[in-house]
Design a protein around this motif. Structure first.
Motif, PDB file in Angstrom:
ATOM      1  N   LEU A  93      82.365  87.024  44.585  1.00  0.00           N
ATOM      2  CA  LEU A  93      81.863  87.819  45.709  1.00  0.00           C
ATOM      3  C   LEU A  93      82.809  89.005  45.888  1.00  0.00           C
ATOM      4  N   VAL A  94      82.276  90.202  45.641  1.00  0.00           N
ATOM      5  CA  VAL A  94      83.089  91.413  45.673  1.00  0.00           C
ATOM      6  C   VAL A  94      82.562  92.331  46.769  1.00  0.00           C
ATOM      7  N   PHE A  95      83.405  92.611  47.740  1.00  0.00           N
ATOM      8  CA  PHE A  95      83.069  93.560  48.797  1.00  0.00           C
ATOM      9  C   PHE A  95      83.599  94.933  48.393  1.00  0.00           C
ATOM     10  N   ALA A 106      77.537  95.560  56.653  1.00  0.00           N
ATOM     11  CA  ALA A 106      77.261  95.190  55.263  1.00  0.00           C
ATOM     12  C   ALA A 106      75.821  95.493  54.878  1.00  0.00           C
ATOM     13  N   THR A 107      75.655  95.844  53.614  1.00  0.00           N
ATOM     14  CA  THR A 107      74.318  95.984  53.043  1.00  0.00           C
ATOM     15  C   THR A 107      73.937  94.649  52.413  1.00  0.00           C
ATOM     16  N   HIS A 144      77.745  91.686  44.713  1.00  0.00           N
ATOM     17  CA  HIS A 144      78.382  92.877  45.274  1.00  0.00           C
ATOM     18  C   HIS A 144      77.812  93.145  46.663  1.00  0.00           C
ATOM     19  N   VAL A 145      78.689  93.353  47.623  1.00  0.00           N
ATOM     20  CA  VAL A 145      78.275  93.670  48.990  1.00  0.00           C
ATOM     21  C   VAL A 145      79.004  94.953  49.405  1.00  0.00           C
ATOM     22  N   ALA A 146      78.218  96.003  49.609  1.00  0.00           N
ATOM     23  CA  ALA A 146      78.795  97.270  50.050  1.00  0.00           C
ATOM     24  C   ALA A 146      78.991  97.233  51.559  1.00  0.00           C
TER      25      ALA A 146
END
Length: 174
Positions: free
Chosen positions: A31-33, A124-125, A135-137
């Protein structure tokens, strides 16, 4: 780029429940922010999860109430650590629910700091599954004028109703 939510990956202000639903079944993926155009470092920690009930008065003298959940990310590098797995993220949130009531529909805010720069607030998107990682922008949470936001939403709704498929005899978009 595959969106976990069937392509709605540009939507901001997702709830905790929606995020957890999107992560369900992808427990081993990293899980990458992302914030400020960069990914969090692989050693990042969730340092705090907190829930709040807020009441206030907006700039138009309208009373406001809402629930909000804050997840604090400490963006640090640690030796030999990889990005947290989505399953571990979900387990941490589940553990919090043993002690704190978390409203799954509450507004979700991320507080992020590298331990040097001041903490900043982000929304968060929708998560995106790409190259085996989730991926969470995160985008900066801007201030807003709620009366103006409500007025714009109403105007947009009127425009959709008016300029959508016209009913026979409608003078709307004639």
């Amino acid at each position: 780029m595959n969106a976990i939510d069937n392509g709605k990956n540009q939507e901001n202000d997702i709830s905790l429940g929606l995020l957890l639903d999107m992560l369900a079944g992808i427990k081993d993926a990293p899980l990458v922010f992302y914030y400020d155009g960069q990914p969090v470092k692989s050693g990042y920690h969730i340092t705090e999860v907190k829930a709040g009930q807020f009441a206030g008065l907006d700039c138009g003298a309208n009373p406001e109430t809402w629930s909000e959940i804050f997840i604090q990310l400490w963006d640090v590098e640690e030796n030999d650590r990889k990005h947290m797995a989505t399953g571990k993220f979900c387990a941490i949130v589940r553990r919090v629910t043993e002690h704190v009531r978390l409203d799954a529909s509450a507004r979700l805010t991320f507080e992020v700091s590298d331990g040097v720069r001041p903490m900043q607030l982000y929304c968060a998107t929708m998560p995106v599954l790409r190259a085996g990682a989730v991926h969470v922008a995160l985008s900066p949470r801007p201030a807003s004028c709620k009366p103006r936001d409500r007025w714009l939403a109403e105007e947009n709704k009127k425009a959709v109703v008016c300029c959508g498929p016209s009913a026979a005899g409608s003078a709307c978009c004639a």
